[in-house]
Enzyme design. Structure first.
Site: not given
Ligand code: KIV
Length: 244
Positions: A24-25, A63, A92, A94, A161
Site C-alpha cells: 500500500d506504499s 497488501d 499482508k 499490519e 519494519e
Molecule cells: O507497503 C509496503 O510497501 C510495505 C513494505 C514497506 C513492507 O508494507
C-alpha cells in the site's frame, strides 16, 4: 522481496525477487500521498492485477489496505475478493497479537497471510508519524509476543519494519517462519525494499534504511530533457523514425 505496482516493473523485478509485494506504499511512492491510509481496495485490486500480469510465475502478495481487515468478518470477505479477482497468492496484514484472530480466520479459510509488525505505516496518523520501534526491553518483548502470536495464527512470514537491529535479531530468532526486514538491520531472514527507493525514483525523502541501486529519477529527468531538446531543435524524429 521487492514491491511493484505495475506490470512493467513487476516483470523486471520477478526474476530476482522471491516475493513481489503490491504494497500500500503505492499511495506514497506512486500516488503522491503523504501516508498509506487513503489507498482504496479497488485501487489495490487494479494494481495487483497489473503486477500479476507482469509477474505471472511469482509469489505476489496483496497488501490489505487500511480499514479492510478491521474485523475477522470484513477481512475474510475482502481477502476472498483478492483471491477471486486477482492471481495474488497471499495477503499482508499490519498488526501484532491483536490481529491474531483476524489472521487465524483467514488462514483457516485457505488464505495465505504475511504479518507486518514494528513500524506499521497504517498506524502513522494514530501514533503521530513514522517512528522506529523496539527501543526498550518492554517494547522488544511485546514485538516477540506479537511475532509468536502471528506465527501461531498460521501466517507464513512476517515483515518487520523500522526496528533497532539488535531487537530485530531477537524477534527473528523467536519464530520459525521467515522474518523479512525493512529498516530492521541485517539479521532478519530476508529484506524488502520499495522499488522506487531501490531504483532512486522516489525523491521526496530518502529513508535511512534505503539504498539506491540506481539514480532513476536523475536518469529519467536527463532522458526527458534530451527528448524535449531534440523535439525543439527538430532532431527528433529522424527520417529513420518516420514512415516515408
Ligand atoms: O507497503 C509496503 O510497501 C510495505 C513494505 C514497506 C513492507 O508494507
Amino acid at each position: 522481496m521487492i514491491t511493484a505496482y505495475d506490470a512493467l516493473f513487476a516483470a523486471l523485478i520477478a526474476p530476482e525477487a522471491d516475493i513481489v509485494l503490491v504494497g500500500d506504499s503505492l499511495a506514497m511512492s506512486f500516488g503522491g500521498h503523504s501516508d498509506t491510509l487513503s489507498i482504496t481496495f479497488d485501487e489495490m485490486i487494479y494494481h495487483t492485477k497489473a503486477v500479476c500480469r507482469g509477474a505471472p510465475d511469482s509469489l505476489v502478495v496483496f497488501d490489505m489496505p487500511f480499514g479492510s481487515y478491521s474485523s475477522a468478518k470484513n477481512a475474510l470477505e475482502n481477502a476472498i475478493r483478492v483471491y477471486k479477482e486477482t492471481d495474488a497468492s497471499a495477503v499482508k496484514i499490519e498488526g501484532g497479537a491483536e490481529k491474531a484472530e483476524v489472521i487465524r480466520r483467514l488462514t483457516t479459510n485457505a488464505i495465505a497471510v504475511m504479518g507486518h509488525i514494528g513500524l506499521m505505516p497504517q498506524y502513522a496518523r494514530q501514533s503521530g508519524g513514522f517512528k522506529v520501534q523496539g527501543k526498550d526491553d518492554a517494547a522488544v518483548e511485546k514485538l516477540i509476543a506479537d511475532a509468536k502470536a502471528i506465527e501461531a495464527a498460521g501466517a507464513f512470514a512476517i515483515v518487520l519494519e523500522g526496528v533497532k537491529a539488535n531487537a530485530a535479531k531477537s524477534i527473528s530468532q523467536s519464530v520459525g517462519i521467515p522474518v523479512i526486514g525493512i529498516g530492521a538491520g541485517s539479521d532478519c531472514d530476508g529484506q524488502v525494499l520499495v522499488w522506487s527507493d531501490l531504483l532512486g525514483f522516489f525523491e521526496a525523502f530518502k529513508p535511512k534504511f534505503a539504498r539506491r541501486y540506481l539514480e532513476g529519477a536523475t536518469l529519467a529527468r536527463e532522458a526527458i530533457a534530451r527528448f524535449a531538446a531534440d523535439v525543439r531543435s527538430g532532431a527528433f524524429p529522424s527520417a529513420d523514425e518516420s514512415y516515408i
